[in-house]
Design a protein around this motif. Sequence first.
Motif, PDB file in Angstrom:
ATOM      1  N   TYR A 244       0.809  -1.213   0.000  1.00 62.83           N
ATOM      2  CA  TYR A 244       0.000   0.000   0.000  1.00 62.83           C
ATOM      3  C   TYR A 244       0.848   1.271   0.000  1.00 62.83           C
ATOM      4  CZ  TYR A 244      -4.454  -2.403   0.423  1.00 62.83           C
ATOM      5  OH  TYR A 244      -5.567  -3.165   0.162  1.00 62.83           O
TER       6      TYR A 244
ATOM      7  N   TRP B 178      -6.225   0.539   2.672  1.00 62.20           N
ATOM      8  CA  TRP B 178      -5.109   0.154   3.547  1.00 62.20           C
ATOM      9  C   TRP B 178      -5.561   0.131   5.010  1.00 62.20           C
ATOM     10  CZ3 TRP B 178      -0.032   3.454   4.231  1.00 62.20           C
ATOM     11  CH2 TRP B 178       0.894   2.710   4.977  1.00 62.20           C
TER      12      TRP B 178
ATOM     13  N   GLU C 126      -7.270  -3.043   5.832  1.00 64.81           N
ATOM     14  CA  GLU C 126      -6.543  -4.257   5.481  1.00 64.81           C
ATOM     15  C   GLU C 126      -6.525  -5.215   6.661  1.00 64.81           C
ATOM     16  OE1 GLU C 126      -5.171  -7.074   3.651  1.00 64.81           O
ATOM     17  OE2 GLU C 126      -5.156  -5.244   2.438  1.00 64.81           O
TER      18      GLU C 126
ATOM     19  N   ARG D 117      -4.946  -8.442   6.276  1.00 63.39           N
ATOM     20  CA  ARG D 117      -3.879  -9.428   6.112  1.00 63.39           C
ATOM     21  C   ARG D 117      -2.840  -9.294   7.215  1.00 63.39           C
ATOM     22  NH1 ARG D 117      -1.846  -8.612   0.105  1.00 63.39           N
ATOM     23  NH2 ARG D 117      -2.130  -6.444   0.772  1.00 63.39           N
TER      24      ARG D 117
ATOM     25  N   GLY E  13      -0.754  -5.154   4.688  1.00 63.53           N
ATOM     26  CA  GLY E  13      -0.675  -4.547   3.377  1.00 63.53           C
ATOM     27  C   GLY E  13       0.672  -3.942   3.058  1.00 63.53           C
TER      28      GLY E  13
END
Length: 342
Positions: A196, A269, A272, A274, A278
């Motif tokens: 990002y 972002w 996000e 994850r 990111g």
Amino acid sequence: MGSQALPPVSVLELIGRWQFAPVVTGFVALAAGLYLWGVLRVRRRHPARPWPLYRTVLFMGGLAVIVIATQSGVGSYDNVLFWDHMVQHLLLMMVAPPLLVVGQPVTLLLHASRNPLHTWTKNLLRSRVVTWITWPPFGVALYVGVIVGTHLTGFMNVVLSNDTVHEAEHVLYLVAGYLYFLPLLGREPIRWRVSYPTRIFLLFIAMPVDAFTGLALGSESGNPFPALARDRPGWAPSPLSDVHIGGAVMWVGGAGLMFVLMMTVFFAWSRETRADGGLGWLETARRANFAARVGAQRQDGASGDQPLPAVSADDTESLDEDDEHLAAYNAYLARLNQQHDR
């Protein structure tokens, strides 16, 4: 319709005046039909997980922008008014492509298709040609080259004098915009995964290009495009004033659209989920380095009063358990403080 036959431009004329472009209409109808076919096929194959409605709306919105830019009043006046020509450029390069990218047509195709089309599509995405043209630096270079090359050279005179080149220019803007925004806004299964922060940076560096092009056009002391003066209606501004207004459109409009896209990436972002937040390879490298340092401190302080918690091999490889890593990080800081006090 000749330029002399066009009435003075107005909001009502830009909205209500339409012209038929069979090539554009055919392309849009085909793209919309194939996309809706994919949506229905995914719904039949996966009724519990249908294709997201918002992606369909965004993709159809991108196709609608193409139609508006070429067949509405914007397309009718693009050979008469330079500033209208610049509005059309922004629509085709900075509005339609992001909408098409976020619609994820390639991912939809993979979900909806079966062999051999499915395998052929996957092999195409992994090919060297696709890998090269979707490389983010290539997209940036193409975007910059198209913006500068089509506005600050004599190419515009050819566009205003040749309808075939004019139509090809529309395609060029769509392709350049799509390839530029694909790795920055989309999540298609291409090779490149851009973090990002890098996405925001690559969007940011395009803003000076739009500003420079707009300022260069706005500072012209003479008409750089003689073709603008041919068959010019009496109600239109002078060619030089028209170029100055067009430069302002590029500068202000381009910067405004790019800012909106940057904020969109920043918002994505912030949501996000994850494990790497990111940040991509940067965060993975940071966490791996942290795990290695924790292990080294544990070995160095094995004889201390309070040994550090062990870091498993799975933690080092996946780094998925945030709570465990937070505890390990706190223990690491505590250990460093104890060593400093001694």
